[in-house]
Design a protein around this motif. Structure first.
Motif: not given
Length: 295
Positions: A44-60
């Motif tokens: 469980r996460r404190r806030v919903p959705g992707l984190r910034r670091e996950e977004m950066a990882q996925l975007a390369g």
């Protein structure tokens, strides 16, 4: 017919483009879960959705580089970077265009400055009067610039309203009489908010549009909730809308929006019924019905 802000009135400054970009990207991250994009979930996460670091990882890209985009500095990014971000966030075509307009307004093919005060050309009003279907013309701020008699029969007689109140967004969110004309007013409100959001992205510096958004935010809790969702829509072509009328009951119309060339941006909104349907018969009855004013 004037916009909803009268000349000489104090006008709210335009929307802040960087703030809009930041909030839009955050809202798109929030609607995705790690599982949606093939990442493992860690409880469980404190806030919903992707984190910034996950977004950066996925975007390369590096975290710092993506964070700069989400801070509103999209003008330093390449077109390819924005395209990758749009793909990772699963943006629709409309949302992708909205992202580009907010991040890099200089990439727009045509100027999107604050439009001048808008008037309907007499020839366009003649066209409206000649159409055998409900039709009206709106500006980018959704001011109603002209309409025909059948539109007045379906939606209410806008001619009996002060010119400052002839605005689709104001009427949907602030007029119970207008809302009552829709079988699903909540859906109508969602679509109007989406159109207003995408138009604001095209003209973030338009103080009159910003003033309308501020007014609706102050007066309508529903608008505040929908506006915070950052949904964007330019209005679906060929979609069906169910209307409700005290004389003929419920009937279905197909909406066809069309851009009008020349001058400030305007859209012709037409509504027709399927041939041979009960809805077409309802329109025939309304065509001969004495117009009822909005109250």
């Amino acid at each position: 017919m004037s916009s909803h802000v009268a000349p000489g009135d104090q006008v709210t400054p335009g929307l802040d483009r960087r703030t809009e970009l930041r909030e839009f990207l955050r809202s798109r991250r929030a609607r995705l879960s790690p599982e949606d994009v093939g990442l493992p979930s860690h409880g469980r996460r404190r806030v919903p959705g992707l984190r910034r670091e996950e977004m950066a990882q996925l975007a390369g890209m590096s975290y710092a580089y993506y964070a700069r985009l989400e801070q509103g500095y999209g003008e330093t990014m390449s077109a390819e970077v924005l395209d990758v971000v749009a793909r990772v966030l699963c943006l629709t075509e409309e949302e992708h265009g909205h992202l580009i307009r907010l991040a890099q307004p200089d990439r727009q093919s045509t100027p999107q400055a604050t439009p001048p005060p808008q008037r309907l050309r007499p020839t366009v009003q003649h066209l409206l009067d000649a159409l055998g279907v409900p039709a009206y013309v709106v500006s980018r701020r959704m001011d109603i610039l002209g309409w025909n008699r059948l539109a007045a029969a379906v939606f209410g007689d806008w001619g009996r309203l002060p010119s400052a109140e002839r605005n689709v967004a104001r009427l949907i969110f602030l007029s119970s009489a207008m809302r009552d004309r829709f079988s699903d007013p909540a859906d109508a409100a969602l679509k109007v908010a989406g159109v207003l959001r995408i138009n604001a992205g095209k003209s973030p510096g338009d103080p009159h549009l910003a003033s309308l958004i501020q007014e609706l935010s102050q007066k309508s809790e529903e608008f505040r909730r929908l506006w915070a969702r950052h949904e964007v829509s330019c209005g679906s072509v060929g979609d069906s809308v169910r209307m409700r009328h005290p004389v003929v009951g419920e009937f279905d119309l197909v909406r066809e929006p069309m851009a009008l060339p020349g001058g400030a941006p305007m859209r012709l909104m037409t509504f027709h019924a399927e041939p041979g349907s009960r809805s077409e018969e309802a329109l025939r009855i309304l065509a001969s019905w004495e117009m009822e004013p909005l109250r």
